[in-house]
Design a protein around this motif. Structure first.
Motif, PDB file in Angstrom:
ATOM      1  N   UNK A  63       5.640  18.531 -32.843  1.00 31.03           N
ATOM      2  CA  UNK A  63       5.969  19.854 -32.319  1.00 31.03           C
ATOM      3  C   UNK A  63       4.688  20.622 -31.997  1.00 31.03           C
ATOM      4  N   UNK A  64       3.705  20.547 -32.890  1.00 26.97           N
ATOM      5  CA  UNK A  64       2.434  21.252 -32.663  1.00 26.97           C
ATOM      6  C   UNK A  64       1.714  20.706 -31.437  1.00 26.97           C
ATOM      7  N   UNK A  65       1.697  19.379 -31.270  1.00 30.13           N
ATOM      8  CA  UNK A  65       1.044  18.789 -30.098  1.00 30.13           C
ATOM      9  C   UNK A  65       1.747  19.191 -28.810  1.00 30.13           C
ATOM     10  N   UNK A  66       3.063  19.213 -28.825  1.00 32.13           N
ATOM     11  CA  UNK A  66       3.818  19.641 -27.651  1.00 32.13           C
ATOM     12  C   UNK A  66       3.510  21.104 -27.325  1.00 32.13           C
ATOM     13  N   UNK A  67       3.445  21.933 -28.345  1.00 30.84           N
ATOM     14  CA  UNK A  67       3.129  23.353 -28.157  1.00 30.84           C
ATOM     15  C   UNK A  67       1.742  23.524 -27.532  1.00 30.84           C
ATOM     16  N   UNK A  68       0.764  22.788 -28.034  1.00 29.01           N
ATOM     17  CA  UNK A  68      -0.599  22.912 -27.517  1.00 29.01           C
ATOM     18  C   UNK A  68      -0.741  22.315 -26.118  1.00 29.01           C
ATOM     19  N   UNK A 126       8.308  31.805 -27.882  1.00 29.98           N
ATOM     20  CA  UNK A 126       8.760  30.484 -28.327  1.00 29.98           C
ATOM     21  C   UNK A 126       9.803  30.591 -29.438  1.00 29.98           C
ATOM     22  N   UNK A 127       9.628  31.545 -30.326  1.00 29.35           N
ATOM     23  CA  UNK A 127      10.613  31.773 -31.387  1.00 29.35           C
ATOM     24  C   UNK A 127      11.949  32.165 -30.792  1.00 29.35           C
ATOM     25  N   UNK A 128      11.919  33.055 -29.822  1.00 32.00           N
ATOM     26  CA  UNK A 128      13.157  33.498 -29.173  1.00 32.00           C
ATOM     27  C   UNK A 128      13.818  32.348 -28.420  1.00 32.00           C
ATOM     28  N   UNK A 129      13.039  31.535 -27.724  1.00 33.55           N
ATOM     29  CA  UNK A 129      13.585  30.376 -27.006  1.00 33.55           C
ATOM     30  C   UNK A 129      14.246  29.417 -27.981  1.00 33.55           C
ATOM     31  N   UNK A 130      13.564  29.144 -29.092  1.00 34.74           N
ATOM     32  CA  UNK A 130      14.137  28.241 -30.102  1.00 34.74           C
ATOM     33  C   UNK A 130      15.435  28.810 -30.664  1.00 34.74           C
ATOM     34  N   UNK A 131      15.489  30.119 -30.829  1.00 33.45           N
ATOM     35  CA  UNK A 131      16.705  30.755 -31.339  1.00 33.45           C
ATOM     36  C   UNK A 131      17.839  30.634 -30.324  1.00 33.45           C
ATOM     37  N   UNK A 132      17.536  30.896 -29.051  1.00 34.33           N
ATOM     38  CA  UNK A 132      18.561  30.816 -28.009  1.00 34.33           C
ATOM     39  C   UNK A 132      19.062  29.389 -27.814  1.00 34.33           C
ATOM     40  N   UNK A 133      18.182  28.418 -28.011  1.00 35.35           N
ATOM     41  CA  UNK A 133      18.571  27.013 -27.865  1.00 35.35           C
ATOM     42  C   UNK A 133      19.255  26.470 -29.113  1.00 35.35           C
ATOM     43  N   UNK A 134      19.344  27.272 -30.166  1.00 33.98           N
ATOM     44  CA  UNK A 134      20.021  26.847 -31.394  1.00 33.98           C
ATOM     45  C   UNK A 134      19.219  25.861 -32.227  1.00 33.98           C
ATOM     46  N   UNK A 135      17.904  25.880 -32.098  1.00 37.84           N
ATOM     47  CA  UNK A 135      17.058  24.946 -32.850  1.00 37.84           C
ATOM     48  C   UNK A 135      16.621  25.477 -34.203  1.00 37.84           C
ATOM     49  N   UNK A 136      17.073  26.678 -34.574  1.00 39.23           N
ATOM     50  CA  UNK A 136      16.627  27.282 -35.825  1.00 39.23           C
ATOM     51  C   UNK A 136      17.740  27.284 -36.862  1.00 39.23           C
ATOM     52  N   UNK A 137      17.375  26.988 -38.092  1.00 39.07           N
ATOM     53  CA  UNK A 137      18.295  26.997 -39.224  1.00 39.07           C
ATOM     54  C   UNK A 137      18.232  28.359 -39.894  1.00 39.07           C
ATOM     55  N   UNK A 138      19.318  28.764 -40.530  1.00 39.21           N
ATOM     56  CA  UNK A 138      19.319  29.994 -41.307  1.00 39.21           C
ATOM     57  C   UNK A 138      20.171  31.078 -40.668  1.00 39.21           C
ATOM     58  N   UNK A 139      20.513  32.077 -41.509  1.00 36.29           N
ATOM     59  CA  UNK A 139      21.389  33.153 -41.055  1.00 36.29           C
ATOM     60  C   UNK A 139      20.646  34.461 -40.788  1.00 36.29           C
ATOM     61  N   UNK A 140      19.449  34.600 -41.327  1.00 35.40           N
ATOM     62  CA  UNK A 140      18.712  35.851 -41.194  1.00 35.40           C
ATOM     63  C   UNK A 140      17.487  35.640 -40.302  1.00 35.40           C
ATOM     64  N   UNK A 144      11.980  28.680 -40.614  1.00 36.69           N
ATOM     65  CA  UNK A 144      12.296  27.388 -40.015  1.00 36.69           C
ATOM     66  C   UNK A 144      11.388  27.115 -38.815  1.00 36.69           C
ATOM     67  N   UNK A 145      11.125  28.133 -38.001  1.00 38.60           N
ATOM     68  CA  UNK A 145      10.224  27.991 -36.855  1.00 38.60           C
ATOM     69  C   UNK A 145       8.825  27.596 -37.319  1.00 38.60           C
ATOM     70  N   UNK A 146       8.333  28.260 -38.364  1.00 40.18           N
ATOM     71  CA  UNK A 146       7.005  27.934 -38.904  1.00 40.18           C
ATOM     72  C   UNK A 146       6.984  26.509 -39.449  1.00 40.18           C
ATOM     73  N   UNK A 147       8.053  26.094 -40.117  1.00 33.95           N
ATOM     74  CA  UNK A 147       8.139  24.715 -40.630  1.00 33.95           C
ATOM     75  C   UNK A 147       8.086  23.717 -39.481  1.00 33.95           C
ATOM     76  N   UNK A 148       8.799  24.020 -38.397  1.00 34.25           N
ATOM     77  CA  UNK A 148       8.797  23.112 -37.247  1.00 34.25           C
ATOM     78  C   UNK A 148       7.397  22.997 -36.638  1.00 34.25           C
ATOM     79  N   UNK A 149       6.674  24.117 -36.561  1.00 37.63           N
ATOM     80  CA  UNK A 149       5.324  24.071 -35.994  1.00 37.63           C
ATOM     81  C   UNK A 149       4.349  23.274 -36.855  1.00 37.63           C
ATOM     82  N   UNK A 150       4.677  23.065 -38.112  1.00 40.08           N
ATOM     83  CA  UNK A 150       3.809  22.259 -38.983  1.00 40.08           C
ATOM     84  C   UNK A 150       3.936  20.768 -38.699  1.00 40.08           C
TER      85      UNK A 150
END
Length: 106
Positions: A38-43, A7-21, A28-34
């Motif tokens: 987003x958490x309900x969709x994931x589950x 899921x992290x890789x998918x979010x990165x490929x789709x450009x949904x993640x902020x940051x350079x590193x 940012x991924x962890x923040x989104x899951x909070x």
């Protein structure tokens, strides 16, 4: 590969993640899951993972409750009783000592 890593890789490929590193992407991924939506969709997409998480949390909670009960029982047990019970249990064991004075291991 783990579900969260995919899921992290998918979010990165789709450009949904902020940051350079990679660290910033993960944060940012962890923040989104909070976020609740987003958490309900994931589950919803991973119901077995959701069930396993609930079972793990339930077991952890039961263990914590049991630990608190046990520690409160030990806290309310008089110290002389603990000492007496431990000395009764060790009477059948050979005496312990250093390897020079008594080679019996404890």
């Amino acid at each position: 590969m783990g579900t969260l890593a995919v899921e992290l890789r998918i979010a990165q490929l789709e450009g949904r993640l902020q940051g350079d590193t990679p660290e910033a992407h993960f944060q940012d991924f962890a923040q989104q899951l909070r976020r609740r939506d987003v958490a309900l969709d994931f589950h919803r997409r991973y119901p077995v993972l959701a069930r396993q998480a609930v079972e793990s949390i339930t077991a952890w909670e039961a263990t914590g409750v049991e630990l608190m009960k046990t520690s409160s029982r030990w806290a309310s047990t008089p110290s002389w009783w603990i000492w007496r019970r431990s000395s009764i249990r060790t009477r059948s064991r050979p005496p312990c000592g250093t390897w020079r004075s008594n080679p019996v291991r404890c």
